[in-house]
Design a protein around this motif. Sequence first.
Motif, PDB file in Angstrom:
ATOM      1  N   LEU A  83       1.846  -6.886  -2.087  1.00 15.51           N
ATOM      2  CA  LEU A  83       0.802  -6.345  -2.963  1.00 15.51           C
ATOM      3  C   LEU A  83       0.943  -6.850  -4.400  1.00 15.51           C
ATOM      4  CD1 LEU A  83       0.559  -2.644  -1.706  1.00 15.51           C
ATOM      5  CD2 LEU A  83      -1.183  -4.428  -1.501  1.00 15.51           C
ATOM      6  N   ARG A  84       2.174  -6.944  -4.883  1.00 18.69           N
ATOM      7  CA  ARG A  84       2.384  -7.386  -6.264  1.00 18.69           C
ATOM      8  C   ARG A  84       1.991  -8.839  -6.479  1.00 18.69           C
ATOM      9  NH1 ARG A  84       6.384  -3.791  -8.369  1.00 18.69           N
ATOM     10  NH2 ARG A  84       5.075  -2.017  -8.864  1.00 18.69           N
ATOM     11  N   TYR A  85       2.503  -9.701  -5.594  1.00 15.77           N
ATOM     12  CA  TYR A  85       2.279 -11.126  -5.801  1.00 15.77           C
ATOM     13  C   TYR A  85       0.975 -11.623  -5.185  1.00 15.77           C
ATOM     14  CZ  TYR A  85       6.964 -11.177  -7.639  1.00 15.77           C
ATOM     15  OH  TYR A  85       8.075 -10.923  -8.408  1.00 15.77           O
ATOM     16  N   GLY A  86       0.456 -10.938  -4.202  1.00 13.96           N
ATOM     17  CA  GLY A  86      -0.788 -11.362  -3.567  1.00 13.96           C
ATOM     18  C   GLY A  86      -2.024 -10.742  -4.183  1.00 13.96           C
ATOM     19  N   MET A 101      12.291   1.409   4.730  1.00 11.98           N
ATOM     20  CA  MET A 101      12.620   0.817   3.433  1.00 11.98           C
ATOM     21  C   MET A 101      12.170  -0.647   3.372  1.00 11.98           C
ATOM     22  SD  MET A 101      16.270   0.982   1.537  1.00 11.98           S
ATOM     23  CE  MET A 101      16.916  -0.669   1.499  1.00 11.98           C
ATOM     24  N   VAL A 102      12.438  -1.404   4.424  1.00 11.19           N
ATOM     25  CA  VAL A 102      12.042  -2.817   4.464  1.00 11.19           C
ATOM     26  C   VAL A 102      10.517  -2.934   4.402  1.00 11.19           C
ATOM     27  CG1 VAL A 102      11.958  -4.860   5.959  1.00 11.19           C
ATOM     28  CG2 VAL A 102      14.113  -3.648   5.618  1.00 11.19           C
ATOM     29  N   ILE A 103       9.815  -2.112   5.157  1.00 10.83           N
ATOM     30  CA  ILE A 103       8.348  -2.157   5.160  1.00 10.83           C
ATOM     31  C   ILE A 103       7.801  -1.831   3.766  1.00 10.83           C
ATOM     32  CG2 ILE A 103       6.274  -0.966   6.027  1.00 10.83           C
ATOM     33  CD1 ILE A 103       7.813  -0.763   8.745  1.00 10.83           C
ATOM     34  N   MET A 104       8.350  -0.799   3.131  1.00 10.50           N
ATOM     35  CA  MET A 104       7.860  -0.424   1.800  1.00 10.50           C
ATOM     36  C   MET A 104       8.134  -1.508   0.764  1.00 10.50           C
ATOM     37  SD  MET A 104       8.454   3.660   1.314  1.00 10.50           S
ATOM     38  CE  MET A 104      10.116   3.756   1.954  1.00 10.50           C
ATOM     39  N   VAL A 105       9.334  -2.052   0.774  1.00  8.59           N
ATOM     40  CA  VAL A 105       9.673  -3.082  -0.211  1.00  8.59           C
ATOM     41  C   VAL A 105       8.873  -4.354   0.051  1.00  8.59           C
ATOM     42  CG1 VAL A 105      11.533  -4.581  -1.041  1.00  8.59           C
ATOM     43  CG2 VAL A 105      11.953  -2.144  -0.719  1.00  8.59           C
ATOM     44  N   PHE A 106       8.810  -4.789   1.307  1.00  5.20           N
ATOM     45  CA  PHE A 106       8.049  -5.999   1.636  1.00  5.20           C
ATOM     46  C   PHE A 106       6.567  -5.804   1.316  1.00  5.20           C
ATOM     47  CE2 PHE A 106       5.615  -8.642   4.619  1.00  5.20           C
ATOM     48  CZ  PHE A 106       6.068  -9.892   4.222  1.00  5.20           C
ATOM     49  N   GLY A 107       6.031  -4.652   1.682  1.00  6.42           N
ATOM     50  CA  GLY A 107       4.625  -4.361   1.380  1.00  6.42           C
ATOM     51  C   GLY A 107       4.351  -4.391  -0.109  1.00  6.42           C
ATOM     52  N   ASN A 108       5.259  -3.870  -0.885  1.00  3.97           N
ATOM     53  CA  ASN A 108       5.086  -3.870  -2.335  1.00  3.97           C
ATOM     54  C   ASN A 108       5.149  -5.290  -2.897  1.00  3.97           C
ATOM     55  OD1 ASN A 108       4.306  -1.722  -3.859  1.00  3.97           O
ATOM     56  ND2 ASN A 108       6.329  -1.274  -4.652  1.00  3.97           N
ATOM     57  N   VAL A 109       6.036  -6.115  -2.354  1.00  6.58           N
ATOM     58  CA  VAL A 109       6.125  -7.507  -2.808  1.00  6.58           C
ATOM     59  C   VAL A 109       4.812  -8.224  -2.519  1.00  6.58           C
ATOM     60  CG1 VAL A 109       7.249  -9.735  -2.354  1.00  6.58           C
ATOM     61  CG2 VAL A 109       8.629  -7.684  -2.671  1.00  6.58           C
ATOM     62  N   ILE A 112       3.491   2.578  -6.340  1.00  3.53           N
ATOM     63  CA  ILE A 112       4.618   3.048  -7.145  1.00  3.53           C
ATOM     64  C   ILE A 112       5.537   3.960  -6.334  1.00  3.53           C
ATOM     65  CG2 ILE A 112       5.276   4.369  -9.196  1.00  3.53           C
ATOM     66  CD1 ILE A 112       2.634   3.446 -10.444  1.00  3.53           C
ATOM     67  N   SER A 113       4.958   4.806  -5.508  1.00  2.61           N
ATOM     68  CA  SER A 113       5.784   5.749  -4.743  1.00  2.61           C
ATOM     69  C   SER A 113       6.709   5.038  -3.763  1.00  2.61           C
ATOM     70  CB  SER A 113       4.913   6.762  -4.015  1.00  2.61           C
ATOM     71  OG  SER A 113       4.059   6.113  -3.106  1.00  2.61           O
ATOM     72  N   SER A 114       6.300   3.850  -3.291  1.00 10.76           N
ATOM     73  CA  SER A 114       7.167   3.146  -2.338  1.00 10.76           C
ATOM     74  C   SER A 114       8.448   2.667  -3.006  1.00 10.76           C
ATOM     75  CB  SER A 114       6.423   1.975  -1.689  1.00 10.76           C
ATOM     76  OG  SER A 114       6.251   0.917  -2.592  1.00 10.76           O
ATOM     77  N   GLU A 115       8.401   2.331  -4.287  1.00  6.58           N
ATOM     78  CA  GLU A 115       9.624   1.950  -5.003  1.00  6.58           C
ATOM     79  C   GLU A 115      10.601   3.118  -5.060  1.00  6.58           C
ATOM     80  OE1 GLU A 115       8.978   0.196  -8.848  1.00  6.58           O
ATOM     81  OE2 GLU A 115       7.221  -0.886  -8.118  1.00  6.58           O
ATOM     82  N   GLU A 116      10.073   4.275  -5.434  1.00  2.00           N
ATOM     83  CA  GLU A 116      10.928   5.452  -5.559  1.00  2.00           C
ATOM     84  C   GLU A 116      11.467   5.888  -4.198  1.00  2.00           C
ATOM     85  OE1 GLU A 116      10.332   8.854  -8.561  1.00  2.00           O
ATOM     86  OE2 GLU A 116       9.422   9.549  -6.680  1.00  2.00           O
ATOM     87  N   LEU A 117      10.623   5.925  -3.195  1.00  2.00           N
ATOM     88  CA  LEU A 117      11.058   6.336  -1.856  1.00  2.00           C
ATOM     89  C   LEU A 117      12.080   5.372  -1.273  1.00  2.00           C
ATOM     90  CD1 LEU A 117       7.701   7.605  -0.319  1.00  2.00           C
ATOM     91  CD2 LEU A 117       9.685   8.989  -0.996  1.00  2.00           C
ATOM     92  N   SER A 118      11.921   4.074  -1.522  1.00  2.00           N
ATOM     93  CA  SER A 118      12.899   3.115  -1.001  1.00  2.00           C
ATOM     94  C   SER A 118      14.258   3.306  -1.679  1.00  2.00           C
ATOM     95  CB  SER A 118      12.402   1.677  -1.153  1.00  2.00           C
ATOM     96  OG  SER A 118      12.238   1.328  -2.503  1.00  2.00           O
ATOM     97  N   ARG A 119      14.274   3.673  -2.960  1.00  2.00           N
ATOM     98  CA  ARG A 119      15.556   3.976  -3.622  1.00  2.00           C
ATOM     99  C   ARG A 119      16.207   5.203  -3.002  1.00  2.00           C
ATOM    100  NH1 ARG A 119      12.760   2.580  -8.446  1.00  2.00           N
ATOM    101  NH2 ARG A 119      12.338   4.767  -8.871  1.00  2.00           N
ATOM    102  N   PHE A 120      15.407   6.232  -2.707  1.00  2.00           N
ATOM    103  CA  PHE A 120      15.945   7.444  -2.094  1.00  2.00           C
ATOM    104  C   PHE A 120      16.464   7.156  -0.685  1.00  2.00           C
ATOM    105  CE2 PHE A 120      12.821  10.156  -4.789  1.00  2.00           C
ATOM    106  CZ  PHE A 120      13.580   9.919  -5.915  1.00  2.00           C
TER     107      PHE A 120
END
Length: 179
Positions: free
Chosen positions: A33-36, A23-31, A42-50
Amino acid sequence: MKKINDLFFKLAELTLVIMLSAMVIMVFGNVVLRYGFNDGIISSEELSRFLFIWITFLGAIVTMRENGHLGLDSIVRKLSLRGKKIAFAVSNVLMLGCCALMFYGTLKQHGINASTRSAVTEIPMSWVYGVGYITSVAMGLMILGKLVQLAKGNFEETDLIQVQDSEEVAIAHTQGATK
């Protein structure tokens, strides 16, 4: 039996570590990717919620074993031994009832969840909310075990109070680290 019990909880703790790490890897990776890179997965957001749902429920099982849930023990501590036993039995029977309700609710929802897929990954939602089965059965078995031990008279008076002080938790963790 104790070895199987310990193995189950070690496996649950390992699963929690793996899930939290993912979960930490997916959320951090998404952050990043988003800001950098102005992009994201998109799937990492959903999977981290699950994963958060599973972490919450599995964590509740492990916490119950350690008597780490919130509780109010000020009245129970003032009761006689018999009163403590009655309070212990009543509270555990009520918790067992809650476990039965959770299992029943998960079972009733199962058909709907099995036919509903998540928006992005299209995972059947029964895989997400099926953790209710695991939680209710595991907690129910722990509660039944406590009630059987109470009926056998295998409890000390201090064991009848199911809330640990923060000092007791610190001592238990210190002893666990030295083993």
